[in-house]
Design an enzyme around this catalytic site. Structure first.
Site, PDB file in Angstrom:
ATOM      1  N   SER A 268       0.853  -1.182   0.000  1.00 38.54           N
ATOM      2  CA  SER A 268       0.000   0.000   0.000  1.00 38.54           C
ATOM      3  C   SER A 268       0.894   1.240   0.000  1.00 38.54           C
ATOM      4  CB  SER A 268      -0.887   0.008   1.244  1.00 38.54           C
ATOM      5  OG  SER A 268      -0.087   0.265   2.379  1.00 38.54           O
ATOM      6  N   LYS A 269       0.252   2.388  -0.073  1.00 38.67           N
ATOM      7  CA  LYS A 269       0.980   3.661  -0.129  1.00 38.67           C
ATOM      8  C   LYS A 269       1.980   3.799   1.018  1.00 38.67           C
ATOM      9  CE  LYS A 269      -1.804   6.670  -2.907  1.00 38.67           C
ATOM     10  NZ  LYS A 269      -3.247   6.381  -2.832  1.00 38.67           N
ATOM     11  N   ARG A 270       1.619   3.223   2.120  1.00 36.34           N
ATOM     12  CA  ARG A 270       2.469   3.238   3.300  1.00 36.34           C
ATOM     13  C   ARG A 270       3.876   2.709   2.999  1.00 36.34           C
ATOM     14  NH1 ARG A 270       2.737  -0.471   7.028  1.00 36.34           N
ATOM     15  NH2 ARG A 270       1.264  -1.911   6.085  1.00 36.34           N
TER      16      ARG A 270
END
Ligand code: GLU
Length: 499
Positions: A268-270
């Site tokens: 994910s963007k994380r």
């Protein structure tokens, strides 16, 4: 829905369709965000599978969700796919434009008793939900209209699938193996909303059928959907048998595990960049490197790491796709990228670096970059490093000196540089051999090792501790510029700060 996977079951049956009819695969992104790594890998697997079997690879933009689909996202997907060389066959299909066809299929299913008009009100559904919650059971709509056709003509209705309620549905997934879901766990899902618009689940099946898709290769987050989608194929095929129409064979499914981040959680963007364009623009990755990396992420062919597209097409099969999620590893991607940079054409790399440095198409510095590329590219893991390594070529005098390199210009360095200056000043045939001979001679006469003159020389010429081979640097800069940069460091003048 709980799917049971029988991992002891024999491998999924031999892929019959591949040998008997033309393979058609597709990539079906929803344009609600940019093309991300997982999507690009799904597209790549679909492309390779189709090419391997001499089949067709189609692209469908699933833009039925009008609120979330955007034109910039569509363009980003198309551009990302072109950049990665994921060339689809024929025109892309836009799902929303086919809404009438989807609705017509739903009506046909109603006509033949495989779907029905459901007049349940929101209040009735809410009550059913509350009941399910109280009993701590998942909500499964059991519509009283399933077996009735006396609905009120003036009331809104949705069209629901008359899903099988008994028995089980088994999928012979090419990656997951045999997966079974009890039909009692599935409810009568909506095919057409009360405003007459088709649901996503219906649209996917109708489009896949109409596009002739034989193999559905997609992320395993869609595995549950397969159990909702198959009954639509089966209902339509039953109608086809009845009416002598076009058949609706089950597609062959392959649900590939998702990509996880280095910490093991779903990517994910994380975890940093997930959009393809960031790999191109911010990280300076070449498309063939990203392709190769994505291919290896979840698929293997012995110990091979570097796999060119042609070999990938020759070797790709679904049996090589692993069942467990793969972890994204930027270091590995950069290693592969370094390999592809070294293999890449110098003019192409010069163009990419020039673009990065903001040089115009007709900028003469592009030629200089191309000439320098053989010396620059062995050291770079990405286009940014290549651009950074090329910076000395265009630096103006007096050169900014890196903080870490500045001490190398202290002590004996100015004196050695002065000797180098007069030795090199006497060289007129300016090439790597003659400049090398002159530098070696200075070292010998000064009674020091070559490195002791080469290091201050490197700093004087490039402002840095690392650079391409020092004799390459001399030649790339040319006689006049090299002598001038050396002279700048022999006068005892403080060097300007690095720009
Ligand atoms: N549009 C779906 C997605 O972007 C894919 C649907 C499918 O492959 O069947 O996740």
């Amino acid at each position: 829905m709980s799917a049971t996977t029988n991992s002891d079951a024999p491998a999924a049956p031999v892929d019959a369709t591949a040998n008997t009819s033309k393979v058609v695969t597709r990539f079906a992104p929803s344009p609600t965000g940019f093309l991300h790594l997982g999507g690009a890998r799904t597209a790549l697997f679909n492309l390779l599978y189709a090419r391997h079997h001499g089949g067709t690879f189609r692209l469908r933009i699933e833009d039925t969700d009008r609120a979330r689909s955007t034109e910039p996202a569509i363009q980003a997907i198309l551009n990302g796919m072109r950049w990665l060389g994921l060339d689809w066959d024929g025109e892309e299909v836009y799902q929303f434009s086919r809404a009438d066809r989807h609705a017509a299929i739903a009506h046909q299913m109603v006509e033949h008793g495989h779907a029905y008009r459901c007049y349940m009100t929101q209040g009735e559904i809410d009550a059913m939900r509350a009941e399910a919650q109280a009993a701590k059971k998942p909500l499964r709509i059991r519509s009283p209209w399933r077996d009735r056709d006396d609905g009120p003509a003036d009331q809104p209705f949705v069209v629901r699938l008359k899903a099988p309620t008994e028995g089980a549905t088994t999928i012979h997934d090419q990656v997951q193996g045999e997966v079974t879901v009890q039909n009692a766990e599935l409810d009568d899902m909506v095919l057409l909303r009360s405003d007459g618009t088709p649901t996503y689940m219906l649209a996917v099946v109708v489009d896949d059928h109409d596009m002739g898709v034989t193999h559905i290769i997609r992320g395993d987050d869609h595995l549950n959907n397969a159990f909702r989608q198959l009954p639509i194929y089966r209902a339509m095929d039953a109608i086809a048998k009845e009416t002598g129409g076009d058949r609706w064979p089950d597609p062959i499914y392959a649900h590939i595990p998702l990509i996880h981040g280095s910490d093991g959680a779903k990517l994910s963007k994380r975890h940093g960049a997930v959009g393809i364009e960031a790999y191109r623009d911010a990280l300076g990755i070449l498309p063939e490197a990203l392709d190769n990396y994505l291919l290896r992420l979840g698929w293997g062919h012995g110990d091979d790491e570097i796999i060119a597209r042609d070999d990938a097409i020759r070797w790709f099969d679904l049996s090589g796709v692993g069942k467990s999620p793969s972890r994204f590893d930027l270091k590995k991607l950069e290693n592969l990228n370094g390999h592809y940079i070294r293999a890449a054409d110098d003019a192409r790399l010069a163009g990419l670096v020039a673009d990065k440095l903001g040089q115009a198409e007709d900028d003469p510095r592009r030629t200089k970059l191309e000439t320098a590329m053989p010396a620059l590219k062995p050291r770079a893991a990405n286009i940014n490093e290549l651009a950074d390594g090329a910076a000395f070529l265009f630096a103006s005098r007096p050169l900014g000196i890196d903080e870490a390199a500045a001490p190398l210009l202290g002590g004996d360095a100015p004196a050695l540089l002065a000797r180098l200056h007069s030795a090199l000043d006497a060289v007129h045939n300016w090439d790597t051999e003659t400049t090398e001979a002159a530098v070696r001679q200075v070292a010998e006469e000064a009674g020091v090792k070559l490195g002791q003159v080469a290091q201050p020389l490197r700093v004087a010429l490039t402002g840095r501790k690392t650079s391409p081979g020092i004799f390459d640097v001399l030649v790339l800069l040319g006689r006049e510029e090299s002598l001038a940069r050396i002279a700048d460091q022999t006068t005892g003048q403080p060097s300007g700060p690095r720009a």
